[in-house]
Design an enzyme around this catalytic site. Structure first.
Site, PDB file in Angstrom:
ATOM      1  NE  ARG A   1      -3.501  -0.184   2.658  1.00  0.00           N
ATOM      2  CZ  ARG A   1      -4.311  -0.410   3.673  1.00  0.00           C
ATOM      3  NH1 ARG A   1      -4.582   0.582   4.524  1.00  0.00           N
ATOM      4  NH2 ARG A   1      -4.848  -1.591   3.856  1.00  0.00           N
TER       5      ARG A   1
ATOM      6  CG  HIS B   1      -6.621  -0.054  -4.738  1.00  0.00           C
ATOM      7  ND1 HIS B   1      -5.365  -0.520  -4.392  1.00  0.00           N
ATOM      8  CD2 HIS B   1      -6.838   1.035  -3.961  1.00  0.00           C
ATOM      9  CE1 HIS B   1      -4.847   0.255  -3.464  1.00  0.00           C
ATOM     10  NE2 HIS B   1      -5.725   1.211  -3.175  1.00  0.00           N
TER      11      HIS B   1
ATOM     12  CE1 TYR C   1     -20.992  17.872 -11.662  1.00  0.00           C
ATOM     13  CE2 TYR C   1     -19.700  17.968  -9.651  1.00  0.00           C
ATOM     14  CZ  TYR C   1     -20.918  18.032 -10.293  1.00  0.00           C
ATOM     15  OH  TYR C   1     -22.054  18.262  -9.579  1.00  0.00           O
TER      16      TYR C   1
END
Length: 705
Positions: free
Chosen positions: A37, A83, A127
């Site tokens: 990670r 993930h 967006y």
């Protein structure tokens, strides 16, 4: 009736020490965070989340040249397939890879609001849109050629790459930052051209030293283009894996109307928020830690950073700048910690370690890719030989196929038939390395060749088709020969690596953004003080102060003057002189010791104040008092021609050169020593040049010149 459960038998219970269990569980968790990670891999310079974003984008066709896709789509693919963590964490990692103020070479091409260096947060992922940047191809290319190992994803439903076959040292180019369990990494970004050149230098000379590599990579290249002060921090990071790199904002001095001037910051240190920097400067100016600022405004735009700091008319730009460097993040440090995963373990690496690991990885990638392409070429050549047999013996092949009742019968007939080798001998010689089991004057087709013949289009069963097959065989023969040469000769393999590195450099290298300037050892407090004229007043009772010369206005005829210092009834002013805040002053005590202070360190007071006792400013011993206060020229170059003359209470006279007083420690030094039995003391000190006349007068009125 309640159902009763049977208690477990003692044989099914395994006693576990809770301390051992906690240790094991915590270490498993820690290693999972470290390896899976938080820390980057030294080979491709990526943490798992970044690697999965790039891989998922390539899998989804979101590559350079294709239309942009919503970031929500990319994040969803990454989270669902590879993930299994929060979508916000994945989106923040994706957004950072688009930011040219965070990445030296952005890997994602974004469209929309991805934040700013203020720092503003990116717009919602519904967006914004993104796709892979073209340079990311050099990290992902050859994934389909068995260049790296693939591992199962979190639920075993898919395969994902363990590492990307990166063609350039991305760990150095884009840097990395992350906090794991018990360790953290913070690797600065570098210039791609310099890093590739260092890799090429290592390929040419594997014994190259770190000092020689530092000549090629002199320091980091931060995307916000700050100045880097000195190389000591970078050299420490490159040699030991840890170092503090000092950054400073670039600035310009602009002249305004009249005699007004402004300081304009045109870049900021890496990872410093611009809006926070402006606020810190404004707060420091409000708190009087920065003096001389009349206004501050942020005029930054798409053209670049522009923070304008307007100065007051009497302010000195250099002094204000020194105060900005001292009290705001306009000058800050980057704590480099070169920690990365190498060989499955976290290690603190030097510059040479990172480049060496990358070159070894590329050697492995090119070897595996070459073997893959060799096998593919051999398989294709084998199929083409079967097609040559079919085209050469076209009539017989057609007869066998037409005479067979089923495709299976046609296949068996073609497999059983032996074909004369004479007419295809020339083609076999082209790729003889692929046909090692040919014996005698006949050639038997393999199952793969027969399948290709049965799938062959009729238009290939012509003389033209035979010629095309022959041309392709010649190309394959040349390719096979080249692959074998690369695998047999390490020098040729490294030549391929060198060529690929040069391709990346020629296409994507850009000039250095961060300029490396002279080293900085720290700001002295004197650098923060405005140079101004002061009146220094000393009293017989040992009080001293400094007062701005502007306080005393010029007197006309008949003027009454004004008080210069308030004193006690029994005290009186003994010395008064005009000097600059940056002038050094020597204090000579009755015991023959000398102390040194700059005028700006003296207490400032108005005409009506009496100042502070010198015993509070200097480390005087009991019974020791200051007999003489002696201002020196501000320019030390003038000291060489000066001498200091001493006079004692018992008539002793001596002179010393000024060289004795260039370095005076804070606790003072002896300028003139007295014997304890003599009970003599220092009563006067004068500053003289070699050509000055000295008049010595006795109490009886005699004078000696």
């Amino acid at each position: 009736m309640n159902e009763q459960t049977t208690p477990p038998s003692p044989s099914n219970i395994e006693p576990v020490d809770i301390v051992d269990e906690m240790k094991t569980s915590y270490m498993d968790y820690a290693m999972s965070v470290i390896v899976s990670r938080a820390l980057p891999d030294v080979r491709d310079g990526l943490k798992p989340v970044h690697r999965r974003i790039l891989f998922a984008a390539q899998e989804g066709g979101m590559v350079a040249g294709r239309p942009y896709r919503k970031c929500a789509k990319i994040v969803g693919d990454v989270m669902g397939n590879y993930h299994p963590h929060g979508d916000s964490a994945i989106y923040m990692a994706l957004a950072r890879m688009t930011q040219d103020w965070s990445m030296r070479v952005p890997l994602i091409d974004g469209q929309g609001n991805f934040g700013s260096m203020d720092p503003d947060m990116p717009a919602s992922m519904r967006y914004t849109e993104a796709r892979l940047n073209k340079v990311a191809n050099f990290l992902l290319n050859d994934l389909d050629k068995d260049t790296v190992d693939f591992i199962p994803n979190y639920d075993g439903s898919r395969q994902e790459p363990n590492v990307l076959p990166a063609r350039f040292p991305n760990l150095l180019v884009n840097g990395a930052g992350g906090i794991a369990v018990g360790m953290a990494t913070n690797i600065p970004p570098h210039n791609l051209g310099e890093v590739v050149n260092a890799s090429l230098a290592y390929i040419e000379n594997p014994g190259i030293t770190i000092d020689e590599l530092i000549e090629i990579v002199p320091g980091p290249d931060f995307p916000t283009a700050p100045l880097i002060l000195g190389q000591s921090g970078a050299r420490a990071a490159y040699k030991d894996g840890r170092g503090s790199i000092i950054m400073r904002a670039r600035h310009e001095i602009e002249e305004g109307r009249g005699d007004k001037r402004s300081i304009v910051l045109t870049s900021i240190p890496f990872q410093v928020g611009k809006s926070g920097l402006v606020e810190k400067i404004a707060e420091a100016a409000k708190d009087k830690r920065i003096e001389g600022v009349s206004d501050i405004r942020d005029e930054s735009s798409r053209a670049g950073v522009r923070v304008v700091i307007e100065l007051k008319r009497d302010a000195t730009a250099d002094v204000v700048l020194n105060q900005i460097w001292r009290f705001t993040p306009a000058q800050s440090s980057f704590p480099a910690n070169m920690l990365a995963i190498r060989g499955g373990r976290p290690e603190v690496l030097t510059l040479r370690d990172i480049i060496e690991s990358f070159v070894k990885f590329r050697e492995e990638v090119i070897t595996r890719r070459t073997k893959f392409e060799l096998n593919k070429a051999r398989e294709r050549a084998h199929i083409l030989l079967g097609l040559v047999v079919a085209v050469t013996n076209m009539d017989e092949v057609v007869r066998i196929i037409r005479g067979s009742a089923t495709p299976v019968e046609a296949r068996e007939s073609l497999l059983a038939r032996e074909w004369p080798i004479a007419e295809i001998a020339a083609y076999i010689r082209l790729v003889e390395a692929t046909e090692t089991d040919i014996e005698g004057d006949s050639y038997k087709l393999s199952a793969i060749q027969v399948k290709a013949i049965l799938d062959l289009r009729l238009q290939k069963l012509t003389a033209l088709g035979r010629e095309e097959i022959g041309d392709e065989l010649k190309e394959l023969a040349a390719a096979i020969e080249e692959y074998l040469a690369i695998l047999a000769d390490r020098a040729k393999l490294y030549a391929v690596m060198r060529e690929e590195l040069e391709e990346v450099r020629d296409e994507y290298a850009t000039p250095r953004l961060s300029e490396i300037t002279a080293a900085w050892d720290g700001l002295e407090d004197e650098d923060l003080m405005e140079r101004s004229e002061m009146v220094v007043t000393v009293t017989h009772g040992g009080y001293i102060k400094r007062t701005p010369l502007d306080t005393f206005r010029a007197q006309r005829r008949g003027g009454k003057g004004r008080a210069g210092m308030a004193t006690k009834d029994e005290d009186a002013v003994t010395e008064l002189f005009v000097t600059s805040t940056h002038t050094p002053v020597l204090f000579f005590s009755t015991q023959g010791k000398v102390y040194r202070l700059k005028v700006w360190k003296l207490p400032e007071g108005g005409p009506q104040t009496k100042g502070r006792p010198m015993v509070n400013l200097l480390p005087l011993a009991e019974g020791e008092t200051i007999s003489t206060v002696l201002p020196l020229p501000e320019d030390e170059a003038e000291w060489a021609a000066l001498h200091v003359m001493f006079a004692t209470a018992k008539g002793g006279v001596r002179r010393n050169s000024m060289d004795s007083f260039t370095n005076v420690p804070s606790n003072g030094k002896f300028a003139m020593k007295f014997d304890e039995e003599s009970e003599d003391r220092l009563i006067g000190v004068e500053l003289l040049s070699e050509n000055d006349d000295v008049l010595l007068a006795t109490r009886s009125g005699k004078a000696i010149r």
